[in-house]
Design an enzyme around this catalytic site. Structure first.
Site, mmCIF file in Angstrom:
data_model
loop_
_atom_site.group_PDB
_atom_site.id
_atom_site.type_symbol
_atom_site.label_atom_id
_atom_site.label_comp_id
_atom_site.label_asym_id
_atom_site.label_seq_id
_atom_site.Cartn_x
_atom_site.Cartn_y
_atom_site.Cartn_z
ATOM 1 C CE LYS A 6 -6.633 1.500 3.643
ATOM 2 N NZ LYS A 6 -5.311 1.167 3.106
ATOM 3 C CD GLN B 130 -3.610 -2.011 2.061
ATOM 4 O OE1 GLN B 130 -4.511 -1.205 1.833
ATOM 5 N NE2 GLN B 130 -2.879 -1.948 3.157
ATOM 6 C CG ASP C 235 -2.196 5.302 0.390
ATOM 7 O OD1 ASP C 235 -2.934 5.555 1.355
ATOM 8 O OD2 ASP C 235 -1.967 4.149 -0.029
#
Ligand code: NAP
Length: 293
Positions: free
Chosen positions: A52, A96, A119
């Site tokens: 990412k 994460q 997200d």
């Protein structure tokens, strides 16, 4: 059989994003800034966060990683989330997953400011997604939607079977495929570990989306001739044939299923790169909203 190339498709999306970021920089506007919080030292999570970070840099965005020890308490992690929520130099951030067992993931997700939740996991964004309202769409389901769009896969009136009902993939993509727009308007069946006659159901799918976390679970007998197969799974399988010591496999037995499918995503190079491109797209969107561009 056509391989749905996520690498190529995501590159097109990235080029469009990079163009918009370059325009911001030309106009002396700070480029979008994505932060990832990484708790602990899980190898796969580190690989995803590195990917990412690299992706952000490739489109001219700023990226930072907050690395916290696996012993970080939930309270400390919530404080880090609060800090990023209030940092005007951060447009969007992700925590994460998975988190160490002693931390309640839902508490952490709910603490993220929905305006920075790139997200798309916060209940506000999930609720808006379910209602078809403008929001940050979850990256993997949105990546699937984008690849279907790119290859102009017909979805209207088709039977779409989703295998797996996770909050981050199966459940949202089942909602998105049933919505009254393209790609969507499909008749959706959502399957999980309690589903009976699974192979019979999957074999009736025109579009089969698989996210169950079980390597090469879907075999050719579970797939209809001519089906479109989207494989979300990623598994590192030990291998003596590669320098890294592992190979990547999906939830679908690619070699066997590709003899029957009309279209299929490979692993690697299918849904994975599309997920990262969607995250970049959400970060750009967050930056534009926060600066009223
Ligand atoms: P998950 O949280 O692991 O959930 C798995 C789902 O599959 C559950 O709903 C489970 O049913 C169902 N399931 C498990 N075994 C089954 C079986 N034998 N028959 C029928 N259903 C079964 O799923 P996830 O987080 O969505 O991840 C799935 C896979 O996608 C993993 O390999 C993950 O690494 C990968 N992934 C890839 C990306 C990407 O960008 N490519 C992104 C996210 C995830 P129950 O609900 O009944 O337990």
């Amino acid at each position: 059989m056509i391989v749905l190339d996520g690498k190529k498709t995501s590159q097109k999306l990235r080029t469009e994003i990079a163009k918009e970021v370059a325009e911001m920089i030309d106009n002396e506007i700070r480029p979008p800034h994505l932060v990832a919080i990484l708790v602990g030292d899980d190898g796969a999570s580190q690989t995803y966060v590195n990917a990412k970070e690299k992706a952000c840099q490739s489109v001219g965005m700023t990226s930072s990683v907050y690395r916290l020890s696996s012993k970080t308490s939930e309270k400390e992690l919530l404080a880090a989330v609060d800090f990023l929520n209030n940092d005007p130099d951060v447009d969007g951030f992700i925590v994460q997953l998975p988190l160490p067992k002693h931390i309640n993931e839902q508490n952490v997700i709910e603490r993220i400011d929905p305006a920075k939740d790139v997200d798309g996991f916060h209940p506000v964004n999930v609720g808006k997604m379910a209602l078809g309202l403008d929001c940050f769409l979850p990256a993997t389901p949105n990546g699937i939607i984008e690849i279907l769009k790119h290859y102009q896969i017909e979805t209207e009136g088709k039977h779409c079977v989703v295998l797996g009902r996770s909050n981050i993939v199966g459940s949202p993509i089942s909602i998105m495929m049933s919505q009254k727009k393209y790609p969507g308007n499909a008749t959706v069946t959502l399957c999980h570990s309690k589903t009976q006659n699974l192979a019979e159901i999957t074999a009736s799918a025109d579009i089969l989306i698989v996210a169950i976390g079980s390597p090469e679970f879907v075999k050719e007998n579970m797939v209809k001739e001519g089906a479109v197969v989207i494989d979300v799974g990623i598994h590192r399988i030990a291998s003596t044939t590669t320098e890294s010591g592992f190979i990547l496999k999906g939830d679908v037995d690619f070699a066997a299923v590709s003899t029957k499918a009309s279209h299929i995503t490979p692993v690697p190079g299918g849904v994975g790169p599309m997920t990262i491109a969607s995250l970049l797209s959400n970060t750009l969107k967050a930056a534009k909203i926060s600066r009223s561009i």
